[in-house]
Design a protein around this motif. Structure first.
Motif, short mmCIF file in Angstrom:
data_model
loop_
_atom_site.label_atom_id
_atom_site.label_comp_id
_atom_site.label_asym_id
_atom_site.label_seq_id
_atom_site.Cartn_x
_atom_site.Cartn_y
_atom_site.Cartn_z
N ALA A 49 41.74 67.82 18.49
CA ALA A 49 42.95 68.72 19.41
C ALA A 49 42.72 70.37 19.25
O ALA A 49 42.52 70.93 18.92
CB ALA A 49 44.08 68.47 19.08
N SER A 50 42.13 71.09 20.82
CA SER A 50 42.08 71.97 21.46
C SER A 50 43.44 72.95 21.96
O SER A 50 44.02 72.08 21.81
CB SER A 50 41.34 72.04 21.83
OG SER A 50 41.17 71.48 23.23
N VAL A 83 60.48 62.07 25.59
CA VAL A 83 60.05 60.68 24.87
C VAL A 83 58.62 59.83 25.53
O VAL A 83 58.90 59.69 26.43
CB VAL A 83 60.37 60.23 24.01
CG1 VAL A 83 59.43 59.47 23.44
CG2 VAL A 83 61.82 60.49 23.74
N PHE A 84 57.45 61.10 25.33
CA PHE A 84 55.74 60.40 25.97
C PHE A 84 55.57 59.09 25.75
O PHE A 84 55.79 59.46 23.59
CB PHE A 84 55.48 62.03 26.24
CG PHE A 84 55.18 62.85 27.26
CD1 PHE A 84 55.76 62.73 28.57
CD2 PHE A 84 56.22 63.65 26.95
CE1 PHE A 84 55.67 64.03 29.41
CE2 PHE A 84 56.86 64.40 27.78
CZ PHE A 84 56.35 64.71 28.90
N ALA A 85 54.94 58.40 25.91
CA ALA A 85 54.25 57.10 25.75
C ALA A 85 52.66 57.38 24.71
O ALA A 85 52.58 57.31 24.06
CB ALA A 85 54.12 56.04 26.90
N ASN A 86 51.68 58.17 25.53
CA ASN A 86 50.78 58.59 25.36
C ASN A 86 50.26 60.05 25.82
O ASN A 86 49.91 60.36 26.77
CB ASN A 86 49.93 57.59 25.52
CG ASN A 86 48.04 58.23 24.28
OD1 ASN A 86 48.72 58.92 24.12
ND2 ASN A 86 47.75 57.60 25.53
N LEU A 87 50.86 61.29 24.98
CA LEU A 87 51.35 62.64 25.92
C LEU A 87 49.45 63.20 24.91
O LEU A 87 49.56 63.42 23.82
CB LEU A 87 51.95 63.59 24.53
CG LEU A 87 52.24 64.82 25.63
CD1 LEU A 87 51.94 64.85 27.40
CD2 LEU A 87 53.30 65.65 25.06
N SER A 123 53.78 65.59 20.34
CA SER A 123 52.85 64.96 19.82
C SER A 123 52.07 65.25 19.70
O SER A 123 51.34 66.56 19.54
CB SER A 123 52.12 65.13 21.45
OG SER A 123 50.15 64.27 21.41
N ASN A 124 51.55 64.68 18.15
CA ASN A 124 50.20 65.53 17.23
C ASN A 124 49.09 65.79 17.33
O ASN A 124 47.93 66.37 17.08
CB ASN A 124 50.49 65.10 15.75
CG ASN A 124 51.73 64.96 15.06
OD1 ASN A 124 52.55 66.43 15.09
ND2 ASN A 124 52.49 64.15 14.40
N SER A 125 48.17 64.87 18.06
CA SER A 125 46.98 65.35 18.66
C SER A 125 47.26 65.45 19.93
O SER A 125 46.00 64.82 20.89
CB SER A 125 46.50 63.50 18.84
OG SER A 125 47.63 62.51 19.64
N LYS A 126 48.07 66.19 21.03
CA LYS A 126 47.46 66.77 22.02
C LYS A 126 46.78 67.92 22.17
O LYS A 126 46.72 68.28 21.60
CB LYS A 126 49.08 66.42 22.98
CG LYS A 126 49.48 68.32 22.06
CD LYS A 126 50.25 67.94 20.82
CE LYS A 126 50.57 68.98 20.62
NZ LYS A 126 50.48 69.24 18.76
N ASP A 127 45.98 68.12 23.37
CA ASP A 127 45.31 68.66 23.34
C ASP A 127 46.73 70.27 24.07
O ASP A 127 47.49 69.63 25.17
CB ASP A 127 43.68 69.29 24.51
CG ASP A 127 42.93 68.63 23.86
OD1 ASP A 127 42.36 69.11 22.91
OD2 ASP A 127 42.88 67.15 24.10
#
Length: 654
Positions: free
Chosen positions: A266-267, A360-364, A387-391
């Motif tokens: 993630a960036s 809460v997001f399903a897939n942010l 989210s831990n894997s978001k940009d």
């Protein structure tokens, strides 16, 4: 263990009292209280000098002296090196200097400093004996400088102070830096100005090193994620249907983002767009690409008005995308939040409401934060942690000096958009004094007739310190114009502010009198005139931001800067350039870092030696060193890590 000053030979009750009044209690405190300047050398650098200050500096002439035969008074000019800085010197009516001085002479220069030209208008230039002893000047009230020098000499000779090393020895060796103890000795007891320069070089790097250590530790952690599987064909189709061709800067920023998306981590990226440069359009393409990859996007704006504007903007371009607006005024929030959780919305635009725990997001997959410096660090982090894997994309229309942006985010994480879209017309900027106000009034009358919008900005709501405030300007405008007048300031409630802005926007030919709260983001294509009262109270960057409230469409626009005569020289810079980044650098030099970065930098951007613009190479080297250091598994056992908090609180006097 600290050694108290009352244990040092020569420090009696009166001296002890004078030192304690300055917060100096121990030998360590005194050594950290290095000389403010040196004999015949009233400043150690030009870092803290203000425009038009009378200064005296000692330096070496680095060029041949020249005389202009065509200018009035036939001025003599040359360049001089003052410590590590080169300045221009001009001396009017002093032709004799051509014979008295030559290149490589050491001179004392006294005169008026021009910040914007980095030039001294010299009233005297005197050649000095290079062997003159250097006398430190401490400027501590009630204590002679010689007395302090004697006490400091005793402290060093009898080893009555503990000065610990704070930089890894490998870096000291690599850059040939003085050890910390020796650097302080040379600051206090120099044999030459070269000694002072070597000591300052050591402390410049030290400050750069710990600044970078602090900044890097604040940057988002990189999390592993698969490369984004966005649909490039859909993105290209969107670009094809845009009303304007992307500028080269926009194309490069988009490419930067898409390169980030192709990585397996993630960036985070700062997109700096000067006023009117189209940074939102760049974020549009990043958002759409993320949505085509099956992920959600959150977009946080600092105000409800801006959130609404963004909602309209993105809805116009992304007609097939499900977009939600979440603000304090949103009705049926529970239903909306449930739909966000179930991924019934692809893009959620909102204000602080986005950080509420039940959002809460399903897939942010992407977080975009507009005008990121307007939010506190905690607010930004709460949204990012969803989210831990978001940009992450930070947007800023406030030009940050390139140096600051690079050192804070890292060279590879900053995209700068300076080029304006071709359809934008340059704003005509005019400097006037208060007795010339009728010029602005005449243009305002014409704008009202054309049903265009007008901004008038003042520095205060009510104040005895400035003549121009909400009350006084409102009275003046009410007596001059029959057009609708609206008033906006910080004492109004959020609902009142929103209602007033809406009324102003939907009332053609109206005037808004406001404080600086309108400086960011308000986009009214029919706003063509802005008048800024008491402009001497604002930095150049802020004036540039305010100027950007007009000229948002295709109509010719004008900005009036109303100020005192002695400020017109500074404001002329604003008249001559629309480059917000250049203006921000002048502000950085003349006003300090301010709130450029939107982090709690009030402490760690205060330096005793480091100059952010001129010492950019040192900052970049320190950044590289810190990144290498923290990547090592034994980093937390390194003395630099252990010393971080102690250094920041004590050495930087935070």
């Amino acid at each position: 263990m600290e050694i108290k000053l009352d244990q040092i030979k020569g420090v009696g009750p009166s001296l002890l009292h004078a030192f304690r009044n300055q917060g100096i209690w121990s030998t360590y405190d005194l050594i950290l209280n290095y000389p403010k300047s040196y004999e015949d050398f009233s400043i150690t650098s030009l870092e803290h000098v203000k425009h038009k200050d009378i200064i005296t500096v000692q330096g070496i002439i680095t060029t041949e002296l020249k005389m202009s035969r065509y200018a009035k008074s036939s001025p003599v000019s040359f360049k001089a090196k003052v410590l590590n800085e080169t300045i221009d010197v001009i001396a009017f009516g002093r032709g004799y200097l051509l014979k008295a001085l030559q290149k490589n002479d050491e001179v004392v220069i006294k005169g008026t400093y021009d910040l914007f030209k980095n030039q001294i208008n010299a009233s005297s230039v005197i050649k000095v004996d290079k062997k003159v002893p250097i006398k430190p000047l401490y400027k501590i009230e009630g204590v002679h400088d010689k007395t302090i020098s004697n006490i400091v000499s005793t402290i060093f000779n009898e080893k009555q102070v503990n000065i610990f090393e704070t930089i890894p020895q490998t870096l000291i060796n690599q850059y040939k830096l003085l050890p910390r103890l020796e650097a302080y000795q040379k600051l206090h007891l120099p044999n030459s100005f070269d000694d002072v320069e070597k000591a300052r070089r050591r402390f410049k790097y030290e400050e750069a090193f710990y600044l970078q250590l602090k900044l890097v530790s604040n940057q988002p952690s990189s999390h592993q994620r698969p490369p984004k599987s966005y649909d490039i064909h859909k993105v290209k189709d969107l670009i094809h249907h845009l009303p304007y061709e992307l500028t080269q800067d926009q194309k490069e920023a988009v490419n930067d983002i898409f390169r980030d998306f192709k990585k397996d981590v993630a960036s985070y990226r700062l997109i700096q767009g000067d006023v009117g440069s189209g940074k939102t359009l760049v974020s549009l393409l990043a958002i759409y690409a993320t949505i085509t990859a099956g992920e959600q996007v959150s977009f946080m704006a600092p105000t409800e008005l801006l959130a609404n504007q963004h909602f309209q903007y993105f809805s116009n371009y992304l007609k097939d995308v499900k977009i939600a607006l979440l603000t304090g005024k949103t009705k049926n929030k529970d239903i909306l939040k449930e739909k966000i959780k179930n991924h019934e919305y692809d893009l959620v635009i909102g204000t602080h409401a986005l950080i509420e725990k039940d959002v809460v997001f399903a897939n942010l997959g992407l977080v975009v934060i507009d005008e990121q410096h307007k939010f506190g660090v905690q607010t930004r982090e709460e949204l990012i942690e969803k989210s831990n894997s978001k940009d992450i994309i930070y947007l800023s229309a406030t030009p940050i000096p390139r140096t600051l942006a690079m050192i804070a985010f890292g060279n590879s994480h900053v995209s700068i958009i300076k080029e304006k879209p071709k359809h934008r017309i340059a704003i005509d900027t005019r400097c006037i004094t208060k007795n010339q106000i009728q010029r602005m009034y005449d243009d305002m009358h014409s704008a009202v007739i054309r049903k265009e919008h007008i901004f008038l900005v003042v520095p205060a709501i009510t104040s005895t310190k400035v003549d121009d405030n909400i009350e006084t300007v409102y009275d003046e405008i009410r007596n001059e114009f029959t057009a609708p007048i609206f008033v906006l300031h910080g004492r109004l409630s959020s609902d009142e502010k929103e209602n007033i802005m809406e009324q102003f926007i939907y009332t053609p030919g109206s005037i808004l009198i406001a404080t600086t709260m309108i400086e960011v983001g308000i986009d009214i294509p029919t706003a063509t005139l802005i008048g800024i009262y008491s402009a001497e109270n604002f930095g150049l960057s802020q004036l540039h931001q305010l100027r950007g409230r007009v000229g948002r469409g295709t109509l010719a626009s004008v900005c009036y800067l109303i100020s005192e005569k002695d400020d017109l020289e500074r404001l002329t810079l604003l008249s001559n350039t629309n480059d917000g980044f250049r203006l921000s650098e002048y502000d950085l030099v003349s006003r300090g870092p301010g709130d450029f970065l939107g982090v709690e930098q009030s402490g760690y951007l205060k330096f005793n030696f480091l100059e952010l613009l001129k010492d950019y190479p040192i900052l970049i080297e320190a950044q590289k060193n810190v990144r290498e250091l923290i990547s090592k598994p034994d980093f937390k056992t390194n003395p630099a890590y252990k010393y971080l908090n102690k250094y920041i609180t004590e050495s930087l006097k935070i």
